[in-house]
Design a protein around this motif. Sequence first.
Motif, PDB file in Angstrom:
ATOM      1  N   GLU A  56      73.448  -6.092  -2.100  1.00 53.94           N
ATOM      2  CA  GLU A  56      74.440  -5.764  -1.076  1.00 53.94           C
ATOM      3  C   GLU A  56      74.057  -4.482  -0.337  1.00 53.94           C
ATOM      4  OE1 GLU A  56      79.238  -5.026  -0.523  1.00 53.94           O
ATOM      5  OE2 GLU A  56      78.447  -5.418  -2.518  1.00 53.94           O
ATOM      6  N   ALA A  57      73.583  -3.483  -1.054  1.00 58.08           N
ATOM      7  CA  ALA A  57      73.156  -2.232  -0.407  1.00 58.08           C
ATOM      8  C   ALA A  57      72.009  -2.492   0.560  1.00 58.08           C
ATOM      9  CB  ALA A  57      72.754  -1.202  -1.464  1.00 58.08           C
ATOM     10  N   LEU A  58      71.048  -3.309   0.139  1.00 52.11           N
ATOM     11  CA  LEU A  58      69.915  -3.645   1.005  1.00 52.11           C
ATOM     12  C   LEU A  58      70.395  -4.396   2.248  1.00 52.11           C
ATOM     13  CD1 LEU A  58      66.917  -3.844   1.652  1.00 52.11           C
ATOM     14  CD2 LEU A  58      66.833  -5.883   0.202  1.00 52.11           C
ATOM     15  N   LEU A  59      71.253  -5.369   2.067  1.00 54.03           N
ATOM     16  CA  LEU A  59      71.763  -6.134   3.207  1.00 54.03           C
ATOM     17  C   LEU A  59      72.513  -5.238   4.185  1.00 54.03           C
ATOM     18  CD1 LEU A  59      73.008  -9.368   1.397  1.00 54.03           C
ATOM     19  CD2 LEU A  59      70.950  -9.092   2.812  1.00 54.03           C
ATOM     20  N   LEU A  60      73.273  -4.292   3.671  1.00 50.91           N
ATOM     21  CA  LEU A  60      74.006  -3.376   4.551  1.00 50.91           C
ATOM     22  C   LEU A  60      73.053  -2.475   5.331  1.00 50.91           C
ATOM     23  CD1 LEU A  60      77.006  -2.525   2.225  1.00 50.91           C
ATOM     24  CD2 LEU A  60      77.063  -3.860   4.349  1.00 50.91           C
ATOM     25  N   ARG A  61      71.943  -2.066   4.711  1.00 54.71           N
ATOM     26  CA  ARG A  61      70.954  -1.246   5.435  1.00 54.71           C
ATOM     27  C   ARG A  61      70.290  -2.049   6.535  1.00 54.71           C
ATOM     28  NH1 ARG A  61      68.528   2.568   0.774  1.00 54.71           N
ATOM     29  NH2 ARG A  61      70.547   3.516   0.310  1.00 54.71           N
TER      30      ARG A  61
ATOM     31  N   VAL B  79      63.791   3.143   7.242  1.00 56.97           N
ATOM     32  CA  VAL B  79      64.547   3.359   6.002  1.00 56.97           C
ATOM     33  C   VAL B  79      64.877   2.011   5.352  1.00 56.97           C
ATOM     34  CG1 VAL B  79      66.708   4.238   5.016  1.00 56.97           C
ATOM     35  CG2 VAL B  79      65.446   5.624   6.673  1.00 56.97           C
ATOM     36  N   ALA B  80      65.205   1.006   6.155  1.00 55.62           N
ATOM     37  CA  ALA B  80      65.459  -0.330   5.591  1.00 55.62           C
ATOM     38  C   ALA B  80      64.189  -0.882   4.951  1.00 55.62           C
ATOM     39  CB  ALA B  80      65.977  -1.278   6.677  1.00 55.62           C
ATOM     40  N   LEU B  81      63.044  -0.678   5.597  1.00 55.67           N
ATOM     41  CA  LEU B  81      61.777  -1.118   5.018  1.00 55.67           C
ATOM     42  C   LEU B  81      61.511  -0.389   3.709  1.00 55.67           C
ATOM     43  CD1 LEU B  81      59.137  -2.737   5.193  1.00 55.67           C
ATOM     44  CD2 LEU B  81      58.208  -0.868   6.603  1.00 55.67           C
ATOM     45  N   ARG B  82      61.792   0.895   3.677  1.00 58.33           N
ATOM     46  CA  ARG B  82      61.620   1.680   2.434  1.00 58.33           C
ATOM     47  C   ARG B  82      62.550   1.169   1.347  1.00 58.33           C
ATOM     48  NH1 ARG B  82      61.754   3.070  -1.756  1.00 58.33           N
ATOM     49  NH2 ARG B  82      61.247   5.064  -2.749  1.00 58.33           N
ATOM     50  N   SER B  83      63.706   0.651   1.728  1.00 55.30           N
ATOM     51  CA  SER B  83      64.634   0.081   0.755  1.00 55.30           C
ATOM     52  C   SER B  83      64.083  -1.205   0.150  1.00 55.30           C
ATOM     53  CB  SER B  83      65.992  -0.196   1.414  1.00 55.30           C
ATOM     54  OG  SER B  83      66.562   1.020   1.871  1.00 55.30           O
ATOM     55  N   LEU B  84      63.211  -1.888   0.893  1.00 49.95           N
ATOM     56  CA  LEU B  84      62.576  -3.106   0.386  1.00 49.95           C
ATOM     57  C   LEU B  84      61.411  -2.797  -0.543  1.00 49.95           C
ATOM     58  CD1 LEU B  84      62.322  -5.429   3.512  1.00 49.95           C
ATOM     59  CD2 LEU B  84      63.628  -5.854   1.423  1.00 49.95           C
ATOM     60  N   THR B  85      60.668  -1.719  -0.238  1.00 50.37           N
ATOM     61  CA  THR B  85      59.461  -1.425  -1.001  1.00 50.37           C
ATOM     62  C   THR B  85      59.160   0.064  -1.005  1.00 50.37           C
ATOM     63  OG1 THR B  85      57.077  -1.789  -1.153  1.00 50.37           O
ATOM     64  CG2 THR B  85      58.025  -1.911   1.048  1.00 50.37           C
ATOM     65  N   PRO B  86      58.740   0.598  -2.137  1.00 49.96           N
ATOM     66  CA  PRO B  86      58.336   2.009  -2.162  1.00 49.96           C
ATOM     67  C   PRO B  86      57.025   2.227  -1.403  1.00 49.96           C
ATOM     68  CG  PRO B  86      58.032   1.003  -4.322  1.00 49.96           C
ATOM     69  CD  PRO B  86      58.721  -0.011  -3.459  1.00 49.96           C
ATOM     70  N   ASP B  87      56.298   1.161  -1.081  1.00 49.61           N
ATOM     71  CA  ASP B  87      55.044   1.250  -0.336  1.00 49.61           C
ATOM     72  C   ASP B  87      55.264   1.013   1.156  1.00 49.61           C
ATOM     73  OD1 ASP B  87      53.654   1.622  -2.747  1.00 49.61           O
ATOM     74  OD2 ASP B  87      53.531  -0.543  -3.054  1.00 49.61           O
ATOM     75  N   ALA B  88      56.410   1.427   1.680  1.00 45.05           N
ATOM     76  CA  ALA B  88      56.773   1.151   3.069  1.00 45.05           C
ATOM     77  C   ALA B  88      55.725   1.662   4.054  1.00 45.05           C
ATOM     78  CB  ALA B  88      58.144   1.749   3.389  1.00 45.05           C
ATOM     79  N   GLY B  89      55.196   2.843   3.834  1.00 42.53           N
ATOM     80  CA  GLY B  89      54.201   3.398   4.744  1.00 42.53           C
ATOM     81  C   GLY B  89      52.960   2.532   4.829  1.00 42.53           C
ATOM     82  N   GLU B  90      52.478   2.073   3.679  1.00 42.51           N
ATOM     83  CA  GLU B  90      51.302   1.208   3.659  1.00 42.51           C
ATOM     84  C   GLU B  90      51.602  -0.151   4.291  1.00 42.51           C
ATOM     85  OE1 GLU B  90      49.750   0.999  -0.326  1.00 42.51           O
ATOM     86  OE2 GLU B  90      50.051   3.157  -0.584  1.00 42.51           O
ATOM     87  N   VAL B  91      52.765  -0.704   3.989  1.00 37.84           N
ATOM     88  CA  VAL B  91      53.161  -1.999   4.555  1.00 37.84           C
ATOM     89  C   VAL B  91      53.236  -1.888   6.076  1.00 37.84           C
ATOM     90  CG1 VAL B  91      55.083  -3.649   4.721  1.00 37.84           C
ATOM     91  CG2 VAL B  91      54.366  -2.781   2.482  1.00 37.84           C
ATOM     92  N   PHE B  92      53.841  -0.828   6.562  1.00 40.43           N
ATOM     93  CA  PHE B  92      53.994  -0.633   8.007  1.00 40.43           C
ATOM     94  C   PHE B  92      52.634  -0.425   8.676  1.00 40.43           C
ATOM     95  CE2 PHE B  92      55.016   1.953  11.795  1.00 40.43           C
ATOM     96  CZ  PHE B  92      55.844   1.052  12.442  1.00 40.43           C
TER      97      PHE B  92
END
Length: 142
Positions: free
Chosen positions: A47-52, A99-112
Amino acid sequence: MSPSFPFSPSPSPAPSPAPSSPSDGLWDRVDGLHAWLDAHRAADGREALLLRVLKLSEEVGEVAEAVIGATGQNPRKGVTHSWDDVGSELCDVALTALVALRSLTPDAGEVFTRHVARVAARSFGGDVPAAGQERRAAPPSR
């Protein structure tokens, strides 16, 4: 009175020096905002992820409101925003997405970074500008 439209040719700003690191602190700030939101969240888990993710829709709506206000499209209100306001709202959209991407994965910077590289390769083919060498042209006139 017609509102000024920002899409007229203007001198390009001088290129800024290349950042000292690929993120230049951006992802540290995104991580900090993510942690701060986690510490103050009203919902947990999925729910927290969906809200972000839904927060993006709210921010995009604020961009639309700013564009309508900058162009004076509401005759009852007139010009209520500037193009700087539109830019600020677009920054809010981008930051909310990161921030939503970071909520999906701690590797947000690399994913992006990988995603941007794929989009650039698909868009530019073999003519991908080097980091820090992007052309900063004014948007086309309409």
